[in-house]
Design a protein around this motif. Structure first.
Motif, PDB file in Angstrom:
ATOM      1  N   ILE A  57       1.527  -7.654  65.922  1.00  0.00           N
ATOM      2  CA  ILE A  57       2.619  -7.991  65.002  1.00  0.00           C
ATOM      3  C   ILE A  57       2.828  -9.504  65.045  1.00  0.00           C
ATOM      4  O   ILE A  57       3.007 -10.087  66.115  1.00  0.00           O
ATOM      5  N   VAL A  58       2.788 -10.124  63.868  1.00  0.00           N
ATOM      6  CA  VAL A  58       2.952 -11.578  63.747  1.00  0.00           C
ATOM      7  C   VAL A  58       4.148 -11.849  62.839  1.00  0.00           C
ATOM      8  O   VAL A  58       4.269 -11.243  61.767  1.00  0.00           O
ATOM      9  N   GLU A  59       5.022 -12.750  63.267  1.00  0.00           N
ATOM     10  CA  GLU A  59       6.158 -13.126  62.438  1.00  0.00           C
ATOM     11  C   GLU A  59       5.792 -14.346  61.614  1.00  0.00           C
ATOM     12  O   GLU A  59       5.287 -15.341  62.146  1.00  0.00           O
ATOM     13  N   LEU A  60       6.018 -14.279  60.288  1.00  0.00           N
ATOM     14  CA  LEU A  60       5.669 -15.371  59.380  1.00  0.00           C
ATOM     15  C   LEU A  60       6.899 -15.842  58.635  1.00  0.00           C
ATOM     16  O   LEU A  60       7.849 -15.091  58.435  1.00  0.00           O
ATOM     17  N   LYS A  61       6.840 -17.093  58.192  1.00  0.00           N
ATOM     18  CA  LYS A  61       7.891 -17.664  57.333  1.00  0.00           C
ATOM     19  C   LYS A  61       7.232 -18.028  56.013  1.00  0.00           C
ATOM     20  O   LYS A  61       6.350 -18.881  55.952  1.00  0.00           O
ATOM     21  N   LEU A  62       7.630 -17.343  54.942  1.00  0.00           N
ATOM     22  CA  LEU A  62       7.020 -17.531  53.632  1.00  0.00           C
ATOM     23  C   LEU A  62       8.027 -18.141  52.662  1.00  0.00           C
ATOM     24  O   LEU A  62       9.240 -17.956  52.828  1.00  0.00           O
ATOM     25  N   PRO A  63       7.556 -18.837  51.652  1.00  0.00           N
ATOM     26  CA  PRO A  63       8.454 -19.356  50.619  1.00  0.00           C
ATOM     27  C   PRO A  63       8.999 -18.230  49.761  1.00  0.00           C
ATOM     28  O   PRO A  63       8.491 -17.104  49.815  1.00  0.00           O
ATOM     29  N   PRO A  64      10.019 -18.490  48.955  1.00  0.00           N
ATOM     30  CA  PRO A  64      10.572 -17.434  48.093  1.00  0.00           C
ATOM     31  C   PRO A  64       9.506 -16.863  47.157  1.00  0.00           C
ATOM     32  O   PRO A  64       8.746 -17.602  46.533  1.00  0.00           O
ATOM     33  N   MET A  65       9.437 -15.534  47.073  1.00  0.00           N
ATOM     34  CA  MET A  65       8.471 -14.856  46.192  1.00  0.00           C
ATOM     35  C   MET A  65       8.875 -13.408  46.059  1.00  0.00           C
ATOM     36  O   MET A  65       9.715 -12.900  46.821  1.00  0.00           O
ATOM     37  N   SER A  66       8.283 -12.722  45.097  1.00  0.00           N
ATOM     38  CA  SER A  66       8.550 -11.298  44.927  1.00  0.00           C
ATOM     39  C   SER A  66       7.819 -10.506  46.008  1.00  0.00           C
ATOM     40  O   SER A  66       6.804 -10.955  46.549  1.00  0.00           O
TER      41      SER A  66
END
Length: 401
Positions: A57-66
């Protein structure tokens, strides 16, 4: 309705016993055991619990998206962190949080494919375990051999079992050292399994990090709420359509309600008419592309494939004539340049061109700059795919077909 949940580290084998637990309709354990598949108890529903050694399990930070774009963005962000070819890995994702955070679950594609035909749901054992407080790690014993460590952000990694020569698994030692080097020291590690004080004291002396014993945890003791909230790994090509439920309440309608329904009906008719026109226009465009492709000697059943082949032929023709093509490095960069110029100074770190696309590595950008950059690139007639990395953000830009 009963549910049978089986803990698996690999695809079921007719000769290998596996731990199982049978749950009633309220999520309570009726009985549990260990048996080969032929001896598993009957149940209305079967679910697989992938042991920690089989999923990361990897935690990611993504930009706003659907939400429908999160899977592709997570795969792009993880492509340089996968331990093997990307096509051999299956990546499932949780729902995207309001802060852009998402958990990505990485498992063997072949393993998930084999489980998809036998189980109605597949979850990760490590996702069932409760995460620790901020700046703490929590060390669990797996129901299968080995164990795993879960962090406060929800990420988790597998560790081997302690040996007679060492109380600490090597994976835990390496991860602690990496956390110290990266400036994110661990305040304490909680051991959620049976161990004595002497072992914890030796671990603390070896690492310099306090170790505390907490109540032991087992996957079968997970609450029904936690089971229901855990991300299902059967996504993408392995996903199933949710069951549709319907309820109809018939009430007497007053005049304002009738007027509202009539207005809604007109809106639906207008929407369907517009949709039908767009479908016809799409069909005409596809037929036109197919006609042009056929005239050019290209045999492609799908319009998208024909458009791609026409684009490649156009590029080759311009190159033979000594001219540049829109997907060449310099023309493509010239189209992107106005969007890049609006970024803060020194935001762009690395730019690499390959196979008709530019890949850019950026430093830390705030959400507004990232959204504006993507908007400017799309306004230039290009396609952009972006993902957050440890150093900032990565973006791949290609010409739109």
């Amino acid at each position: 309705m009963t549910t049978l949940r089986v803990l698996l580290a690999d695809a079921p084998s007719s000769e290998r016993p596996e731990p199982w637990a049978l749950f009633d309709a309220q999520g309570r354990v009726i009985r549990e055991g260990r048996a080969v598949p032929a001896s598993w108890p009957a149940a209305a529903r079967r679910e697989a619990v992938l042991s920690a050694s089989a999923v990361r399990i990897v935690e990611l930070k993504l930009p706003p998206m659907s939400q429908d774009r999160v899977g592709a963005a997570a795969a792009y962000a993880l492509e340089d962190q996968l331990a093997g070819p990307a096509h051999d890995q299956h990546i499932a994702v949780s729902d995207l949080g309001r802060d852009g955070r998402v958990q990505a679950f990485v498992a063997s594609r072949a393993l998930v494919a084999s489980l998809a035909s036998q189980f109605s749901r597949v979850v990760a054992e490590s996702a069932l375990a409760p995460p620790p407080p901020l700046s703490h790690w929590r060390w669990f014993a797996s129901g299968a051999p080995g164990g795993f460590v879960r962090k406060a952000d929800g990420s988790a990694f597998a560790v081997s079992a302690a040996t007679a020569d060492a109380d600490l698994p090597a994976e835990l030692t390496w991860s602690l050292a990496h956390a110290m080097r990266s400036g994110a020291p661990v305040k304490a590690i909680e051991a959620a399994f049976a161990c004595d004080d002497a072992t914890l004291a030796r671990c603390a002396a070896t690492t310099g990090v306090p170790f505390h014993r907490i109540e032991p945890w087992r996957w079968v003791d997970t609450t029904p709420t936690a089971f229901a909230a855990t991300t299902d790994l059967l996504q993408h090509e392995f996903g199933r359509l949710p069951r549709r439920t319907a309820q109809a309440n018939i009430r007497a309608l007053k005049t304002p309600a009738i007027v509202a329904i009539a207005a809604l009906g007109l809106h639906v008719v207008a929407t369907l008419s517009q949709w039908a026109w767009l479908r016809v226009d799409e069909w005409r465009t596809a037929r036109a592309i197919a006609t042009v492709a056929l005239a050019a000697g290209i045999d492609a059943a799908e319009s998208d494939a024909a458009a791609l082949l026409l684009t490649r032929r156009h590029v080759a023709a311009r190159h033979r004539a000594g001219l540049a093509a829109p997907s060449d490095a310099l023309p493509l960069l010239a189209t992107i340049a106005p969007a890049l110029a609006a970024l803060p100074e020194r935001a762009l770190k690395i730019a690499v061109y390959a196979d008709g696309h530019w890949t850019f590595e950026f430093g830390k950008l705030d959400a507004t700059d990232a959204v504006e950059l993507e908007r400017r690139i799309k306004a230039s007639g290009l396609t952009a795919l972006q993902a957050t990395t440890a150093a900032g953000m990565r973006m791949r830009v290609t010409p739109a077909l």
